[in-house]
Write a protein that holds these residues in place. Structure first.
Motif, mmCIF file in Angstrom:
data_model
loop_
_atom_site.group_PDB
_atom_site.id
_atom_site.type_symbol
_atom_site.label_atom_id
_atom_site.label_comp_id
_atom_site.label_asym_id
_atom_site.label_seq_id
_atom_site.Cartn_x
_atom_site.Cartn_y
_atom_site.Cartn_z
ATOM 1 N N THR A 83 101.652 43.547 -72.765
ATOM 2 C CA THR A 83 100.879 44.335 -72.884
ATOM 3 C C THR A 83 99.722 43.918 -71.756
ATOM 4 O O THR A 83 99.891 43.323 -70.426
ATOM 5 C CB THR A 83 100.330 42.798 -73.964
ATOM 6 O OG1 THR A 83 100.428 41.516 -73.177
ATOM 7 C CG2 THR A 83 101.468 42.420 -75.636
ATOM 8 N N PRO A 84 98.620 45.081 -72.114
ATOM 9 C CA PRO A 84 97.807 44.810 -70.706
ATOM 10 C C PRO A 84 97.325 43.604 -70.749
ATOM 11 O O PRO A 84 96.630 43.310 -69.359
ATOM 12 C CB PRO A 84 96.590 45.899 -71.646
ATOM 13 C CG PRO A 84 97.401 46.515 -72.452
ATOM 14 C CD PRO A 84 98.496 45.753 -73.271
ATOM 15 N N LEU A 85 96.903 42.338 -71.771
ATOM 16 C CA LEU A 85 96.778 41.872 -71.785
ATOM 17 C C LEU A 85 97.131 40.643 -70.798
ATOM 18 O O LEU A 85 96.669 39.677 -70.097
ATOM 19 C CB LEU A 85 95.655 40.739 -72.732
ATOM 20 C CG LEU A 85 94.212 41.669 -73.414
ATOM 21 C CD1 LEU A 85 94.307 41.180 -74.886
ATOM 22 C CD2 LEU A 85 93.347 42.026 -73.015
ATOM 23 N N VAL A 86 97.964 40.563 -70.291
ATOM 24 C CA VAL A 86 99.243 39.930 -70.068
ATOM 25 C C VAL A 86 98.774 39.842 -68.567
ATOM 26 O O VAL A 86 99.005 39.414 -67.569
ATOM 27 C CB VAL A 86 100.516 39.530 -70.627
ATOM 28 C CG1 VAL A 86 100.976 38.712 -69.690
ATOM 29 C CG2 VAL A 86 100.827 39.079 -72.054
ATOM 30 N N LEU A 87 99.231 41.033 -68.603
ATOM 31 C CA LEU A 87 99.050 42.017 -66.940
ATOM 32 C C LEU A 87 97.501 41.928 -66.220
ATOM 33 O O LEU A 87 97.727 41.328 -65.353
ATOM 34 C CB LEU A 87 99.533 43.668 -67.070
ATOM 35 C CG LEU A 87 100.477 44.334 -67.728
ATOM 36 C CD1 LEU A 87 100.556 45.377 -67.588
ATOM 37 C CD2 LEU A 87 101.393 43.422 -66.243
ATOM 38 N N ALA A 88 96.568 41.785 -66.795
ATOM 39 C CA ALA A 88 95.130 41.573 -66.586
ATOM 40 C C ALA A 88 95.617 40.205 -66.219
ATOM 41 O O ALA A 88 94.284 40.077 -65.290
ATOM 42 C CB ALA A 88 94.318 41.718 -67.334
ATOM 43 N N VAL A 89 95.747 39.477 -67.171
ATOM 44 C CA VAL A 89 95.664 37.612 -66.340
ATOM 45 C C VAL A 89 96.937 37.644 -65.490
ATOM 46 O O VAL A 89 96.178 37.310 -64.611
ATOM 47 C CB VAL A 89 96.496 36.587 -67.611
ATOM 48 C CG1 VAL A 89 96.883 35.827 -66.964
ATOM 49 C CG2 VAL A 89 95.485 36.676 -68.722
ATOM 50 N N PHE A 90 97.906 38.244 -64.919
ATOM 51 C CA PHE A 90 98.375 37.592 -63.632
ATOM 52 C C PHE A 90 97.838 38.844 -62.387
ATOM 53 O O PHE A 90 98.006 38.715 -61.229
ATOM 54 C CB PHE A 90 99.843 38.487 -63.458
ATOM 55 C CG PHE A 90 100.994 37.286 -64.759
ATOM 56 C CD1 PHE A 90 100.752 36.137 -64.172
ATOM 57 C CD2 PHE A 90 101.452 37.872 -66.086
ATOM 58 C CE1 PHE A 90 101.678 35.502 -64.502
ATOM 59 C CE2 PHE A 90 101.556 37.006 -66.569
ATOM 60 C CZ PHE A 90 102.118 36.001 -65.883
ATOM 61 N N GLY A 92 94.481 38.524 -61.871
ATOM 62 C CA GLY A 92 93.333 37.806 -61.676
ATOM 63 C C GLY A 92 94.330 36.993 -61.132
ATOM 64 O O GLY A 92 93.735 36.698 -59.670
ATOM 65 N N LEU A 93 95.211 36.451 -60.948
ATOM 66 C CA LEU A 93 95.568 35.563 -60.178
ATOM 67 C C LEU A 93 96.189 35.666 -59.753
ATOM 68 O O LEU A 93 96.419 35.139 -58.262
ATOM 69 C CB LEU A 93 96.482 34.380 -61.330
ATOM 70 C CG LEU A 93 96.682 33.706 -62.832
ATOM 71 C CD1 LEU A 93 98.416 33.786 -62.861
ATOM 72 C CD2 LEU A 93 95.612 33.185 -62.417
ATOM 73 N N GLN A 94 96.490 37.424 -59.748
ATOM 74 C CA GLN A 94 97.625 38.293 -57.942
ATOM 75 C C GLN A 94 95.828 37.545 -57.143
ATOM 76 O O GLN A 94 96.101 38.155 -55.692
ATOM 77 C CB GLN A 94 97.574 39.242 -57.928
ATOM 78 C CG GLN A 94 98.358 40.040 -57.064
ATOM 79 C CD GLN A 94 99.015 40.838 -57.265
ATOM 80 O OE1 GLN A 94 98.451 41.915 -57.940
ATOM 81 N NE2 GLN A 94 100.778 41.323 -57.181
ATOM 82 N N GLN A 95 94.737 37.972 -57.459
ATOM 83 C CA GLN A 95 94.020 38.249 -56.059
ATOM 84 C C GLN A 95 93.009 36.692 -55.901
ATOM 85 O O GLN A 95 92.718 36.722 -54.953
ATOM 86 C CB GLN A 95 92.196 38.883 -57.138
ATOM 87 C CG GLN A 95 92.461 39.779 -57.876
ATOM 88 C CD GLN A 95 91.755 40.871 -56.993
ATOM 89 O OE1 GLN A 95 92.357 40.831 -55.727
ATOM 90 N NE2 GLN A 95 93.488 41.706 -57.651
ATOM 91 N N VAL A 96 94.212 35.630 -56.386
ATOM 92 C CA VAL A 96 93.788 34.645 -55.735
ATOM 93 C C VAL A 96 94.717 33.677 -54.807
ATOM 94 O O VAL A 96 94.337 34.007 -53.717
ATOM 95 C CB VAL A 96 93.363 33.043 -57.013
ATOM 96 C CG1 VAL A 96 93.155 31.555 -56.236
ATOM 97 C CG2 VAL A 96 91.936 33.781 -57.954
ATOM 98 N N SER A 97 95.938 33.614 -55.517
ATOM 99 C CA SER A 97 97.092 34.045 -55.077
ATOM 100 C C SER A 97 98.232 33.912 -55.119
ATOM 101 O O SER A 97 98.979 33.839 -56.743
ATOM 102 C CB SER A 97 97.232 32.160 -54.164
ATOM 103 O OG SER A 97 98.625 32.276 -53.629
#
Length: 453
Positions: A83-90, A92-97
Motif C-alpha cells: 500500500t502507498p502509506l506503508v511505502l511512504a513510511v519506509f 521517510g525512514l530511508q531519508q534517516v537511515s
C-alpha cells in the motif's frame, strides 16, 4: 487488620512477580529478534515463501522504494503490491537511515505483544463480570468448571508470550514481512473495542482492510464488542440502529481518509488495482501456504472466474453464520474470524496464523473440552517442518512435484480449521454444561449422550 495487611502484601508481591515475568518475556523476545535479524539466517528467511507472499514480501517493498527513488511509480509493473502509506513510511525512514527498517519491524512486533497483553487483561475482567452476573442461572453441578481468579491471572502473560515466542511471528518479523502491519492493525482494533473507543476501533478495522482487505470481516464482532462494553442492547431498536450506523459511518470515513491520503502520496489511483485488485484477482500464482495457488494453476481458464468468486466469497461468507451464532460472545467471534482469515485469504503465510493462535489462548478455560489436541498439534508441527523440506525437494532437488508441497499446505490449513472448530465446540459444550450440569441426564436407566447440532 493483620490478615488484610498480609493479603495486600501477598497481592503486591504477586503483581511485582507478574511484572517481572512480563518484562523478562519482552526483553527475551527483543533479544531473540535482534539476534536473528543481524545473523546470516535473515537472508534465508526473507526468501522463504512460507513467511513472505507476493503481497507481503520485503524484496518487493525494496523494489518499490527503488522505483520511487528513480522517479517511477511503483505500481506501473506487476511487482509491487504494498500500500502507498506503508511505502511512504519506509521512504521517510530511508531519508534517516535504512538501518531503521529492521528496528521498525521489531518495534511493531513488540507493540503487538503489548496490545495483546492489555487486551487479555480486559477480556479476563469481562469474563469474571459475566460469570458473576450469570452465576444464579448456572447448574449446581457446574461448580467445577467455573472460572477462578487464579486461572485468569496467568492468561494475559500467556497470550502475549504465545505471540512473542511463536516461531511464526519471530520468522515473519525477521523476514520483514509486512503481514506484521496487518497483525498490528487487528490488535489495535480489538484492544480499542475492548476499551469502548469507537473511533480507534474503526480506524483499526479500516487500516487492516486498507492493508489486506480481509480484516473487514472484523467489523461485525467489533461492533458487537462495543455494544457489550457500552451496555447497549443488541435488539434492533432505534438506539441500536443509530449505534450501528454511526460505527459503519466511522469505518467508511476512515477508509475514505486512508484512500485519499494514499492518492496524495503518488497522485494516482493505480494502487487500488495493485493492492486490493491483486488480492481479489489472484493473478500471481506463486506457491504459498494457502489453498488458491494450486487450484488455479490446475484449473481451465474458462472456469477461473466462477471458482474465483467461490473461493473469495468463502473467505467472507463465514462472517454471517458465525455472527448469528456468537452474537453474545463477540470476542470469541473476533478470534474465529481471525482464524478464518488466516486460512481462507488468497495469499496467507505463517505470520497470519501467529495472531489467532495467541488470541485463542484467551479461552483457555474451555481447553479441557478439546477433542483433537494431539492430532492438531501433529498436523501443525509436521506441516511447519516439512514445508521447507518439500519445497527444496520440488524446486531444487527435482525429486518431488507440486503435489508434495500442496499436501503440506493442505495439512497446514486443515490443522488450523480443526483447531478453530475444536475451540468453538469446546466453548459451546461448556456453555451447555454450565446451564444443564456436567452430569448427563439419565435416560431409560443409562447416561444420555449430549449431541450439539
Amino acid at each position: 487488620m493483620v490478615t488484610v495487611a498480609k493479603s495486600l502484601g501477598t497481592s503486591s508481591k504477586s503483581k511485582m512477580a507478574d511484572q517481572g515475568r512480563l518484562n523478562a518475556a519482552f526483553f527475551l523476545a527483543l533479544i531473540t529478534r535482534l539476534f536473528l535479524i543481524y545473523s546470516p539466517v535473515k537472508s534465508w528467511l526473507i526468501n522463504r515463501i512460507e513467511l513472505s507472499t507476493p503481497l507481503t514480501s520485503w524484496n518487493r517493498v525494496q523494489e518499490g522504494l527503488s522505483l520511487v527513488k528513480n522517479g517511477v511509480s511503483p505500481y506501473t509493473g506487476d511487482v509491487v503490491h504494498e500500500t502507498p502509506l506503508v511505502l511512504a513510511v519506509f521512504l521517510g525512514l530511508q531519508q534517516v537511515s535504512e538501518s531503521l527498517f529492521p528496528l521498525f519491524f521489531v518495534a511493531c512486533d513488540l507493540l503487538i505483544g503489548c496490545f495483546l497483553y492489555k487486551l487479555a487483561v480486559l477480556h479476563c475482567r469481562m469474563l469474571q463480570n459475566e460469570q458473576e452476573n450469570q452465576l444464579k442461572f448456572y447448574a449446581k453441578s457446574a461448580k467445577s468448571i467455573l472460572i477462578n481468579q487464579e486461572g485468569l491471572n496467568n492468561i494475559p502473560l500467556l497470550v502475549s508470550s504465545i505471540y512473542l515466542f511463536n516461531p511464526y511471528s519471530i520468522g515473519s518479523c525477521v523476514a520483514q514481512s509486512t503481514v506484521v502491519f496487518t497483525n498490528f492493525a487487528v490488535s489495535v482494533t480489538l484492544l480499542s473495542a475492548m476499551k469502548g473507543s469507537i473511533l480507534l476501533s474503526m480506524l483499526g478495522v479500516s487500516a487492516g482492510a486498507y492493508h489486506s482487505l480481509y480484516p473487514i470481516t472484523l467489523l461485525p464482532p467489533v461492533i458487537l464488542i462495543l455494544f457489550k462494553i457500552r451496555c447497549i442492547e443488541c435488539e434492533l431498536n432505534r438506539k441500536a440502529v443509530v449505534f450501528i450506523l454511526s460505527n459503519i459511518g466511522s469505518f467508511f470515513m476512515w477508509i475514505l481518509f486512508l484512500f485519499v491520503l494514499s492518492y496524495q502520496v503518488f497522485h494516482s489511483w493505480d494502487f487500488l488495482t495493485a493492492t486490493h485488485g491483486f488480492i481479489l484477482q489472484v493473478s500471481d500464482l506463486t506457491p504459498n501456504m494457502g489453498l488458491f495457488w494450486y487450484f488455479f494453476t490446475e484449473m481451465f481458464e474458462h472456469f477461473r472466474m466462477f471458482f474465483l468468486w467461490v473461493f473469495q466469497l468463502n473467505a467472507f461468507f463465514y462472517c454471517i453464520p458465525m455472527t448469528i451464532k456468537l452474537r453474545d460472545n463477540p470476542t470469541l467471534l473476533a478470534c474465529v474470524m481471525c482464524s478464518v482469515m488466516a486460512v481462507m485469504k488468497s495469499y496467507p503465510a505463517f505470520g497470519d496464523a501467529a495472531l489467532p493462535f495467541a488470541l485463542l489462548a484467551l479461552w483457555m478455560h474451555v481447553f479441557p473440552y478439546l477433542r483433537n489436541t494431539f492430532l492438531i498439534a501433529c498436523m501443525l508441527l509436521c506441516s511447519s517442518f516439512l514445508a521447507p523440506v518439500f519445497w527444496h525437494l520440488w524446486i531444487y532437488a527435482g525429486s518431488a512435484n507440486a503435489n508434495f508441497f500442496f499436501a503440506i499446505t493442505l495439512a497446514y490449513s486443515t490443522g488450523q480449521i480443526l483447531l478453530t472448530s475444536d475451540v468453538l465446540f469446546a466453548f459451546l459444550r461448556r456453555e451447555y454444561d454450565l446451564y444443564h450440569g456436567i452430569n448427563p441426564p439419565i435416560m431409560q436407566g443409562e447416561p444420555g449422550v449430549v449431541v450439539l447440532r
